[in-house]
Design a protein around this motif. Structure first.
Motif, short mmCIF file in Angstrom:
data_model
loop_
_atom_site.label_atom_id
_atom_site.label_comp_id
_atom_site.label_asym_id
_atom_site.label_seq_id
_atom_site.Cartn_x
_atom_site.Cartn_y
_atom_site.Cartn_z
N UNK A 94 0.85 -1.18 0.00
CA UNK A 94 0.00 0.00 0.00
C UNK A 94 0.89 1.24 0.00
N UNK A 95 0.46 2.27 -0.71
CA UNK A 95 1.26 3.49 -0.76
C UNK A 95 1.18 4.23 0.56
N UNK A 96 2.31 4.73 0.99
CA UNK A 96 2.35 5.56 2.18
C UNK A 96 2.49 7.00 1.71
N UNK A 97 1.51 7.80 2.03
CA UNK A 97 1.56 9.21 1.65
C UNK A 97 2.29 9.98 2.75
N UNK A 98 3.01 10.99 2.33
CA UNK A 98 3.75 11.78 3.30
C UNK A 98 3.34 13.24 3.16
N UNK A 99 3.47 13.96 4.24
CA UNK A 99 3.23 15.39 4.24
C UNK A 99 4.57 16.05 4.58
N UNK A 100 4.90 17.11 3.87
CA UNK A 100 6.14 17.84 4.12
C UNK A 100 5.78 19.07 4.94
N UNK A 101 6.39 19.17 6.12
CA UNK A 101 6.05 20.23 7.05
C UNK A 101 7.30 21.02 7.43
N UNK A 102 7.19 22.35 7.40
CA UNK A 102 8.25 23.22 7.91
C UNK A 102 7.92 23.49 9.37
N UNK A 103 8.77 23.00 10.24
CA UNK A 103 8.51 23.07 11.68
C UNK A 103 9.31 24.20 12.30
N UNK A 104 8.65 25.01 13.09
CA UNK A 104 9.32 26.09 13.84
C UNK A 104 9.39 25.67 15.30
N UNK A 105 10.58 25.80 15.88
CA UNK A 105 10.80 25.40 17.27
C UNK A 105 10.91 26.61 18.18
N UNK A 106 10.65 26.43 19.48
CA UNK A 106 10.78 27.53 20.44
C UNK A 106 12.23 28.03 20.51
N UNK A 107 12.44 29.26 20.96
CA UNK A 107 13.80 29.85 21.02
C UNK A 107 14.77 29.06 21.89
N UNK A 108 14.27 28.29 22.84
CA UNK A 108 15.16 27.54 23.73
C UNK A 108 15.68 26.24 23.11
N UNK A 109 15.18 25.86 21.94
CA UNK A 109 15.59 24.62 21.28
C UNK A 109 16.84 24.87 20.45
#
Length: 116
Positions: free
Chosen positions: A20-35
């Motif tokens: 079965x095909x696995x669909x993916x989503x591409x996400x630009x993730x923003x992290x908190x300043x402490x990361x």
């Protein structure tokens, strides 16, 4: 539809099993300043729930996943529900960024749990 010992799902077509095909989503993730990171773009399985995606992000990028971490779309001022698959959020693919942050840090309601 059948599963084999690997846990992969196969769909029979003309009597022959195929993956079965696995669909993916591409996400630009923003992290908190402490990361240690500010932004990171990741390809995540769209069948993952939001909670599974949070764990995947934490493990893939070796970032903390403590407290009440959630995913938040700032353009929509909306927290994603932990138990909902990413594929249910049509706007996710078009979102400029998705914030990875503690739900109690503001900009929306609480709820959800820690990682793991």
């Amino acid at each position: 539809v059948s599963t084999q010992s690997t846990g992969k799902v196969f769909v029979k077509r003309n009597g022959q099993p195929r993956k079965a095909k696995t669909m993916a989503v591409v996400i630009r993730i923003k992290f908190p300043p402490t990361y240690p990171l500010i932004y990171k773009t990741l390809r995540i399985d769209s069948n993952f729930t939001v909670r599974e995606a949070i764990v995947f992000i934490a493990q893939s990028l070796n970032v903390p996943c403590e407290g009440n971490v959630g995913l938040y779309i700032p353009q929509e001022k909306r927290w994603l529900d932990d138990n909902t698959p990413l594929s249910a959020y049509e706007s996710l693919q078009d979102a400029e960024e998705v914030e990875y942050k503690d739900r109690s840090a503001g900009s929306g309601g609480g709820g959800g749990g820690g990682c793991g």
